[in-house]
Write an enzyme that holds these catalytic residues in place. Structure first.
Site, PDB file in Angstrom:
ATOM      1  N   HIS A 182       4.039   7.183   3.666  1.00 34.82           N
ATOM      2  CA  HIS A 182       4.954   6.047   3.505  1.00 34.82           C
ATOM      3  C   HIS A 182       4.484   5.131   2.394  1.00 34.82           C
ATOM      4  O   HIS A 182       3.346   5.204   1.944  1.00 34.82           O
ATOM      5  CB  HIS A 182       5.145   5.270   4.814  1.00 34.82           C
ATOM      6  CG  HIS A 182       3.927   4.578   5.345  1.00 34.82           C
ATOM      7  ND1 HIS A 182       3.062   5.156   6.246  1.00 34.82           N
ATOM      8  CD2 HIS A 182       3.428   3.335   5.111  1.00 34.82           C
ATOM      9  CE1 HIS A 182       2.100   4.298   6.547  1.00 34.82           C
ATOM     10  NE2 HIS A 182       2.295   3.186   5.866  1.00 34.82           N
ATOM     11  N   GLU A 200       7.765   1.132   4.880  1.00 34.90           N
ATOM     12  CA  GLU A 200       7.238   0.095   5.758  1.00 34.90           C
ATOM     13  C   GLU A 200       7.467  -1.244   5.052  1.00 34.90           C
ATOM     14  O   GLU A 200       7.255  -1.360   3.848  1.00 34.90           O
ATOM     15  CB  GLU A 200       5.723   0.321   5.953  1.00 34.90           C
ATOM     16  CG  GLU A 200       5.051  -0.732   6.827  1.00 34.90           C
ATOM     17  CD  GLU A 200       3.558  -0.469   7.034  1.00 34.90           C
ATOM     18  OE1 GLU A 200       2.968   0.337   6.288  1.00 34.90           O
ATOM     19  OE2 GLU A 200       2.979  -1.073   7.955  1.00 34.90           O
ATOM     20  N   HIS A 212       0.835  -1.202   0.000  1.00 32.63           N
ATOM     21  CA  HIS A 212       0.000   0.000   0.000  1.00 32.63           C
ATOM     22  C   HIS A 212       0.862   1.242   0.000  1.00 32.63           C
ATOM     23  O   HIS A 212       2.046   1.188   0.323  1.00 32.63           O
ATOM     24  CB  HIS A 212      -0.971   0.036   1.194  1.00 32.63           C
ATOM     25  CG  HIS A 212      -0.311   0.032   2.543  1.00 32.63           C
ATOM     26  ND1 HIS A 212       0.006  -1.121   3.219  1.00 32.63           N
ATOM     27  CD2 HIS A 212       0.091   1.054   3.347  1.00 32.63           C
ATOM     28  CE1 HIS A 212       0.564  -0.819   4.381  1.00 32.63           C
ATOM     29  NE2 HIS A 212       0.640   0.507   4.490  1.00 32.63           N
TER      30      HIS A 212
HETATM   31 CO    CO Z   1       1.239   1.357   6.248  1.00 34.56          CO
END
Ligand code: CO
Length: 134
Positions: A79, A130, A7
């Site tokens: 992120h 991440e 994502h």
């Molecule tokens: Co995230």
């Protein structure tokens, strides 16, 4: 080491307005808002054919995105999350290569119930990364 983009997260000051914009202007499928108090955010998932966008709004005190929104009051990309097969192996290789893992370097359970880690943005061209084990 890196797999798919799981994502892309965008911090927004007004979640309802951002969700409406993605739904009505961009024509995307958006979820209902979900409060994730343990992560300090409320999130709307934008489902795309090849990945997701997560719209994040701060929730409660000490939200991890509050400082980001102070610096970027109209919102911004917060992120990008990449999938890895083995998060501990990935972490150890990154540390050996000199990258900084945020926090106490122990994987935490992320918004999707899977182990996640964050890497220092200064080590990766200004992007908070991440990693999520899938
Ligand atoms: Co995230």
């Amino acid at each position: 080491m890196l797999g798919r983009v799981n994502h892309i997260a965008i911090a927004v000051p007004d979640l309802a307005a951002a969700a409406a914009s993605y739904r009505d202007t961009l024509g995307a499928a958006v979820s209902q808002p979900q409060a994730l108090p343990e992560h300090g955010v409320t999130v709307v998932f934008v489902e795309l054919p090849n990945t997701k966008v997560e719209l994040l709004q701060p929730l409660g005190q000490n939200s991890p995105i509050a400082a980001f929104l102070e610096k970027n009051p109209s919102g911004g990309m917060h992120h990008i999350c990449y999938e890895v097969e083995d998060i501990l192996l990935a972490r150890d290789r990154l540390i050996e290569a000199g990258a900084r893992v945020l926090g106490d370097i122990k994987p935490k359970t992320g918004a999707h119930g899977k182990p996640v880690l964050f890497l220092h943005p200064k080590d990766f061209f200004g992007t908070l990364i991440e990693l999520e084990q899938v």
